[in-house]
Design an enzyme around this catalytic site. Structure first.
Site, short mmCIF file in Angstrom:
data_model
loop_
_atom_site.label_atom_id
_atom_site.label_comp_id
_atom_site.label_asym_id
_atom_site.label_seq_id
_atom_site.Cartn_x
_atom_site.Cartn_y
_atom_site.Cartn_z
N HIS A 166 0.83 -1.20 0.00
CA HIS A 166 0.00 0.00 0.00
C HIS A 166 0.87 1.26 0.00
CE1 HIS A 166 -3.24 -2.76 0.91
NE2 HIS A 166 -4.12 -1.77 0.82
N HIS A 224 1.66 -3.63 9.24
CA HIS A 224 3.09 -3.55 8.93
C HIS A 224 3.83 -2.90 10.08
CE1 HIS A 224 2.74 -4.70 4.66
NE2 HIS A 224 1.61 -4.01 4.68
#
Length: 266
Positions: A189, A231
């Site tokens: 992303h 993440h």
């Protein structure tokens, strides 16, 4: 009063007394022999040859053990950075669960997550390419599609090489995941947000408020990856940097009617 002869005879005639004296004498003999052997063993263990062998066996350590006992400065720095990264990622994961400190904002963060997903972007780009009626517009949109596909390929390759697991506080409820998405490094992303935002700012004519919104969107998408616990911080930072480099690669490999005339005729 018994005579001495009778008492000596009785004593010598009693077998129990004789056995008791024999057993006592044998114990004394065993103790004496053990006491004589103990100094010999101590002398053997304290001998210079034995000390030399023991010291040489302690000095001749394997190289791997020596490396573990004497870690390099780079190894210590990397381990410290990893510890800070894990701690900061867990601290910033305020939307990782419903019970987190910002758990109520988790649905909104998931909408931001979908806005940076690859499938909506590829589908929307293909639709715009189909509806476009100008050659200049088709060229820009075609290169955007090429950039999105290149991003998916490069991120999948890096994730497959590094194979870093996602944070332990992550909840695997992401939208449309694939096999390689179980790995964390880098953030796809973040790479996509950085690349698409830079592409739009350089190739689309946008008003100033829209340009600001594009930059804020890229930052929010990258930040949401840590807030959702998807993440670590280093995954997002490297992904953002990688996205900028991918845009430079797209600019270098720019598809034009001069390079691919057959494709543009179609």
């Amino acid at each position: 009063m018994p005579s001495p002869r009778i008492s000596r005879a009785a004593t010598s005639g009693n077998p129990n007394n004789a056995n008791g004296r024999f057993e006592f004498m044998s114990l004394l003999t065993n103790k004496t022999s053990l006491s004589e052997q103990a100094p010999a063993r101590l002398r053997t263990s304290d001998s210079p040859v034995h000390r030399k062998d023991s010291s040489s066996s302690q000095q001749q350590l394997p190289e791997e053990d020596c490396m573990k006992l004497n870690p390099s400065f780079l190894g210590i720095a990397l381990r410290s950075l990893l510890a800070v990264d894990l701690w900061l990622s867990k601290t910033m994961g305020v939307c990782a669960r419903e019970g987190s400190s910002w758990g109520s904002a988790r649905p909104m963060m998931k909408l931001v997550e979908i806005s940076g997903h690859g499938i909506p972007w590829i589908a929307g780009t293909m639709y715009c390419l189909y509806k476009s009626d100008s050659s200049a517009g088709r060229e820009v949109i075609l290169n955007l599609l090429f950039a999105l596909l290149l991003d998916i390929l490069l991120v999948a390759v890096v994730k497959g090489i590094v194979k870093r697991r996602r944070p332990i506080h992550n909840r695997m409820d992401m939208f449309a995941t694939f096999s390689v998405d179980k790995y964390s490094f880098p953030s796809g992303h973040a790479t996509r947000a950085a690349m698409v935002s830079r592409f739009m700012l350089n190739h689309l004519v946008l008003a100033v408020p829209v340009r600001i919104l594009v930059m804020l969107w890229a930052i929010v998408v990258s930040l949401s990856r840590v807030m959702l616990g998807r993440h670590n911080v280093t995954d997002v930072l490297f992904g953002f940097f990688m996205g900028h480099m991918q845009y430079s690669l797209v600019e270098y490999l720019w598809l034009s009617p001069n390079t691919l005339p057959a494709l543009f005729k179609i």
